[in-house]
Design a protein around this motif. Structure first.
Motif, PDB file in Angstrom:
ATOM      1  N   THR A  84       0.846  -1.186   0.000  1.00  0.00           N
ATOM      2  CA  THR A  84       0.000   0.000   0.000  1.00  0.00           C
ATOM      3  C   THR A  84       0.885   1.240   0.000  1.00  0.00           C
ATOM      4  OG1 THR A  84      -0.139   0.116   2.430  1.00  0.00           O
ATOM      5  CG2 THR A  84      -1.802  -1.207   1.275  1.00  0.00           C
ATOM      6  N   GLU A  85       0.390   2.319  -0.595  1.00  0.00           N
ATOM      7  CA  GLU A  85       1.110   3.590  -0.622  1.00  0.00           C
ATOM      8  C   GLU A  85       0.156   4.707  -0.238  1.00  0.00           C
ATOM      9  OE1 GLU A  85       3.162   4.354  -4.235  1.00  0.00           O
ATOM     10  OE2 GLU A  85       4.123   2.378  -4.318  1.00  0.00           O
ATOM     11  N   ALA A  86       0.600   5.582   0.680  1.00  0.00           N
ATOM     12  CA  ALA A  86      -0.216   6.712   1.112  1.00  0.00           C
ATOM     13  C   ALA A  86       0.671   7.765   1.755  1.00  0.00           C
ATOM     14  CB  ALA A  86      -1.289   6.259   2.099  1.00  0.00           C
ATOM     15  N   LEU A  87       0.519   9.006   1.334  1.00  0.00           N
ATOM     16  CA  LEU A  87       1.224  10.147   1.921  1.00  0.00           C
ATOM     17  C   LEU A  87       2.732   9.935   1.977  1.00  0.00           C
ATOM     18  CD1 LEU A  87      -1.243  10.905   4.874  1.00  0.00           C
ATOM     19  CD2 LEU A  87      -1.169  11.982   2.605  1.00  0.00           C
ATOM     20  N   GLY A  88       3.289   9.399   0.898  1.00  0.00           N
ATOM     21  CA  GLY A  88       4.728   9.214   0.814  1.00  0.00           C
ATOM     22  C   GLY A  88       5.265   8.024   1.577  1.00  0.00           C
TER      23      GLY A  88
END
Length: 227
Positions: A84-88
């Motif tokens: 998962t990827e979120a806010l860097g």
């Protein structure tokens, strides 16, 4: 509940077809179970056990019907990873778990006795879920701005809410009776129904979300004792 009554009804109906007095017994043995692909491509077979009671009712000189009530452990060893990827921040999850699915099963086997001691068998199996748990490790690798950290957690998760309460399959097997009382039996049970509920994964209670259809498949080998 209707499915439970169906399975028990088939057992009770066996008495109506019996040509001679039925015999009763105990059986137990080893399950080597797996779950069909479509999300379980990296899964491996898992060992478990089964045990319970049976009734054998002769229909003729060569044919008999044998309903059983067993406690049977199904499932598989499952490995899975996703990112998962979120806010860097990137998080990679890698899980290695044993998916344990325990059922009360009601096989109804029709047996052909090729010789007095050797027989072939086939018939349906109805399963009713008792317990469903994932037990294993979850490793999380977190990367933020070039810095990476890793953590591992172990535990058991109850996934019964995400697993269908009813399972149906078909068994094909053979057996050999060493004496009138003791015998050995081998059977393969192929699942027909999806083990997942339609809303599996929507409530976040399951650790392995499956979007496809998965079925139980099990090889059994064990001993029986007839009273």
């Amino acid at each position: 509940m209707k499915k439970l009554f169906l399975g028990l009804g088939l057992v009770a109906g066996t008495f109506a077809f019996a040509q001679t007095s039925p015999s009763f017994g105990l059986k137990a043995g080893l399950n080597v179970s797996s779950i069909s692909d479509d999300g379980y491509e990296d899964s491996k077979a898992k060992a478990g056990f089964y045990g319970g009671v049976f009734m054998n009712a002769p229909l003729s000189e060569q044919f008999s019907i044998q309903p059983e009530v067993l406690y049977s452990q199904y499932g598989a060893k499952v490995t899975q990873s996703y990112t998962t990827e979120a806010l860097g921040t990137t998080r990679k999850y890698e899980s290695s778990q044993s998916r344990n699915l325990d059922y009360i099963t009601v096989p109804v086997m029709f047996q052909f006795h090729a010789t007095p001691n050797f027989y072939l068998e086939a018939g349906p199996e109805f399963g009713f879920l008792v317990s469903a748990k994932d037990k294993g490790d979850l490793t999380t690798t977190t990367t933020t701005g070039g810095t990476t950290s890793t953590s591992t957690t172990s535990g058991t998760t109850d996934i019964k809410d995400g697993i269908s309460s009813f399972n149906m399959g078909a068994g094909l097997g053979l057996g050999f009776n060493f004496t009138p009382n003791f015998g050995i039996n081998a059977r393969y049970v192929a699942g027909f129904t999806d083990i997942n509920k339609k809303n599996n994964g929507e409530d976040g209670n399951t650790t392995l979300e499956q979007s496809g259809k998965n079925r139980n498949n099990t090889f059994q080998v064990g001993l029986s004792y007839k009273f």
